[in-house]
Write an enzyme that holds these catalytic residues in place. Structure first.
Site, PDB file in Angstrom:
ATOM      1  N   SER A  72      10.078 103.395  23.099  1.00 36.47           N
ATOM      2  CA  SER A  72      11.137 102.458  23.506  1.00 36.47           C
ATOM      3  C   SER A  72      10.911 102.051  24.956  1.00 36.47           C
ATOM      4  O   SER A  72       9.892 101.445  25.273  1.00 36.47           O
ATOM      5  CB  SER A  72      12.515 103.096  23.296  1.00 36.47           C
ATOM      6  OG  SER A  72      13.552 102.188  23.590  1.00 36.47           O
ATOM      7  N   THR A  73      11.824 102.405  25.866  1.00 34.48           N
ATOM      8  CA  THR A  73      11.709 101.997  27.268  1.00 34.48           C
ATOM      9  C   THR A  73      10.396 102.469  27.873  1.00 34.48           C
ATOM     10  O   THR A  73      10.082 103.651  27.838  1.00 34.48           O
ATOM     11  CB  THR A  73      12.877 102.574  28.090  1.00 34.48           C
ATOM     12  OG1 THR A  73      14.096 102.328  27.408  1.00 34.48           O
ATOM     13  CG2 THR A  73      12.921 101.951  29.475  1.00 34.48           C
ATOM     14  N   HIS A  85      10.935  99.602  20.161  1.00 35.00           N
ATOM     15  CA  HIS A  85      12.241  98.934  20.194  1.00 35.00           C
ATOM     16  C   HIS A  85      12.123  97.610  20.943  1.00 35.00           C
ATOM     17  O   HIS A  85      11.926  97.584  22.163  1.00 35.00           O
ATOM     18  CB  HIS A  85      13.280  99.815  20.903  1.00 35.00           C
ATOM     19  CG  HIS A  85      13.594 101.069  20.157  1.00 35.00           C
ATOM     20  ND1 HIS A  85      14.166 102.169  20.761  1.00 35.00           N
ATOM     21  CD2 HIS A  85      13.430 101.414  18.851  1.00 35.00           C
ATOM     22  CE1 HIS A  85      14.346 103.124  19.861  1.00 35.00           C
ATOM     23  NE2 HIS A  85      13.896 102.693  18.699  1.00 35.00           N
ATOM     24  N   MET A  93      14.584 105.711  25.810  1.00 37.72           N
ATOM     25  CA  MET A  93      15.957 106.199  25.892  1.00 37.72           C
ATOM     26  C   MET A  93      16.399 106.749  24.540  1.00 37.72           C
ATOM     27  O   MET A  93      15.919 106.319  23.498  1.00 37.72           O
ATOM     28  CB  MET A  93      16.905 105.057  26.278  1.00 37.72           C
ATOM     29  CG  MET A  93      16.684 104.486  27.659  1.00 37.72           C
ATOM     30  SD  MET A  93      17.926 103.231  28.090  1.00 37.72           S
ATOM     31  CE  MET A  93      17.480 101.891  27.003  1.00 37.72           C
ATOM     32  N   ASP A 109      15.899 108.480  19.113  1.00 36.85           N
ATOM     33  CA  ASP A 109      15.315 107.921  17.897  1.00 36.85           C
ATOM     34  C   ASP A 109      13.976 108.606  17.604  1.00 36.85           C
ATOM     35  O   ASP A 109      13.140 108.748  18.487  1.00 36.85           O
ATOM     36  CB  ASP A 109      15.115 106.414  18.060  1.00 36.85           C
ATOM     37  CG  ASP A 109      14.785 105.713  16.749  1.00 36.85           C
ATOM     38  OD1 ASP A 109      15.071 106.288  15.678  1.00 36.85           O
ATOM     39  OD2 ASP A 109      14.253 104.588  16.799  1.00 36.85           O
TER      40      ASP A 109
END
Length: 361
Positions: free
Chosen positions: A180-181, A207, A300, A303
């Site tokens: 993600s991030t 993401h 973050m 998940d």
């Protein structure tokens, strides 16, 4: 509680006002400056020393990409980019990650988005998490990436897990990556360091909203020895190809005869994400006769953790989690490690080598 100091940069006075008002409504933030172009942003960043900068991509005099490069060269500050969903906007966002941007937010309806309130929660969350990125880590993050294809003589030299791995090694393999991030840059580090003839397909959930994953796939494809593409519904997956879940779609895998095929779905988001790493991992857990390599990198939240538990309970799985030292945001890897389902905790620049070791028979 010490407030997060934010510099808001946008050439639209309306957008500056909206972003500023969103942040000021939240007691965690303090606006320490506004700037109307990239040149102004570079100067203000030196004057007001913000903890985070929100940066529009498309601006006059000095655009967001150019301003980002200047800021990262002199005194790295976490930057969250705001981008339009146009093809050019998506490509510029990929460049921003290359130059050290921590994250990005999509403007819902173009440069001046009257409906920016739709992404208000995203703005608050991403600015807050960006403020937690330490300068030393950001400095390393913004340095040019190196490509070095790993060579491993013998998989038995991995460590003392030979007995655990023996059954795993005898099967066909499947690599699945969730991030993600900070993920686009992390993926570049990993994917570009894998060999062209890798003996497994690679499935990736990053993401991202619709419109951006295609640009990510194109950029990684141009830099990598193996093929990287945005996944298409129904296509048969092949060894030596990396498939990125399209923004807005869950990526699943299903058996088609002796082969595996991509299955894309727009079922509801899981824990706020579509695509979701959990959904991909849970789908892969149902595929028999494959050894699975699960990789969870910077991001973050949590998940991937529940999906990893499902994979571990249903088959031969080896899991790699990115270390805290190299994760831009140590959320997803931390959650996975806490589940005690992770086999290797690895720095980012060593993940491709670890994958290659596990793939060798």
């Amino acid at each position: 509680m010490e407030k997060v100091k934010v510099l808001v940069v946008d050439d639209s006075a309306f957008m500056r006002k909206l972003i500023t008002s969103f942040l000021e409504e939240d007691q965690r933030f303090e606006i320490v400056g506004i700037a109307r172009n990239g040149q102004d942003a570079v100067q203000k960043a030196k004057l007001v020393s913000p903890d985070v900068i929100t940066m529009d991509v498309e601006m006059p005099i000095l655009n967001g990409i150019e301003a980002l490069q200047e800021i990262m060269k002199s005194n790295p500050i976490p930057v969250v980019m705001l981008s339009s969903t146009t093809k050019e906007g998506a490509e510029n966002t990929m460049l921003a990650f290359q130059y050290g941007a921590v994250d990005f937010i999509t403007k819902p309806s173009g440069a001046i988005s009257l409906d920016l309130h739709k992404v208000k929660d995203d703005i608050l969350e991403k600015v807050y998490y960006a403020s937690k990125v330490k300068q030393e880590k950001l400095r390393r993050y913004s340095e040019p990436l190196k490509t070095s294809i790993p060579y491993v003589e013998n998989c038995s030299k991995i460590d003392n897990k030979e007995k655990v791995l023996r059954k795993f090694e005898s099967k066909k393999k499947l690599v699945c990556i969730g991030t993600s991030t900070g993920g686009p840059r992390a993926l570049q580090q990993v994917i570009t360091n894998l060999p062209k003839d890798i003996d497994a397909p690679i499935l990736i959930v990053q993401h991202m909203p619709p419109g951006f994953t295609k640009s990510l796939a194109s950029r990684l494809d141009s830099l990598s020895l193996l093929e990287v593409k945005e996944a298409e519904d129904g296509e048969i997956i092949q060894n030596g190809v990396a498939y990125i879940a399209p923004g807005g779609f869950h990526l699943k895998v299903r058996k088609v005869g002796a082969s595996l095929a991509v299955q894309l779905e727009q079922t509801p988001p899981k824990n706020g994400h579509r695509p979701s790493v959990d959904v991909m991992f849970e789908s892969i857990s149902k595929i028999p006769d494959y050894g699975k390599i699960a990789v969870i990198m910077t991001g973050m939240g949590s998940d991937g953790t529940e999906g990893l538990k499902t994979m571990k309970s249903s088959g031969d799985v080896q899991c790699i989690a990115e270390s805290e030292d190299t994760s831009i945001v140590f959320g997803m890897p931390k959650s996975a490690i806490a589940s005690q389902m992770v086999d290797y905790v690895t720095n980012l620049d060593e993940i491709s080598t670890q994958i290659t070791k596990l793939l060798l028979k």
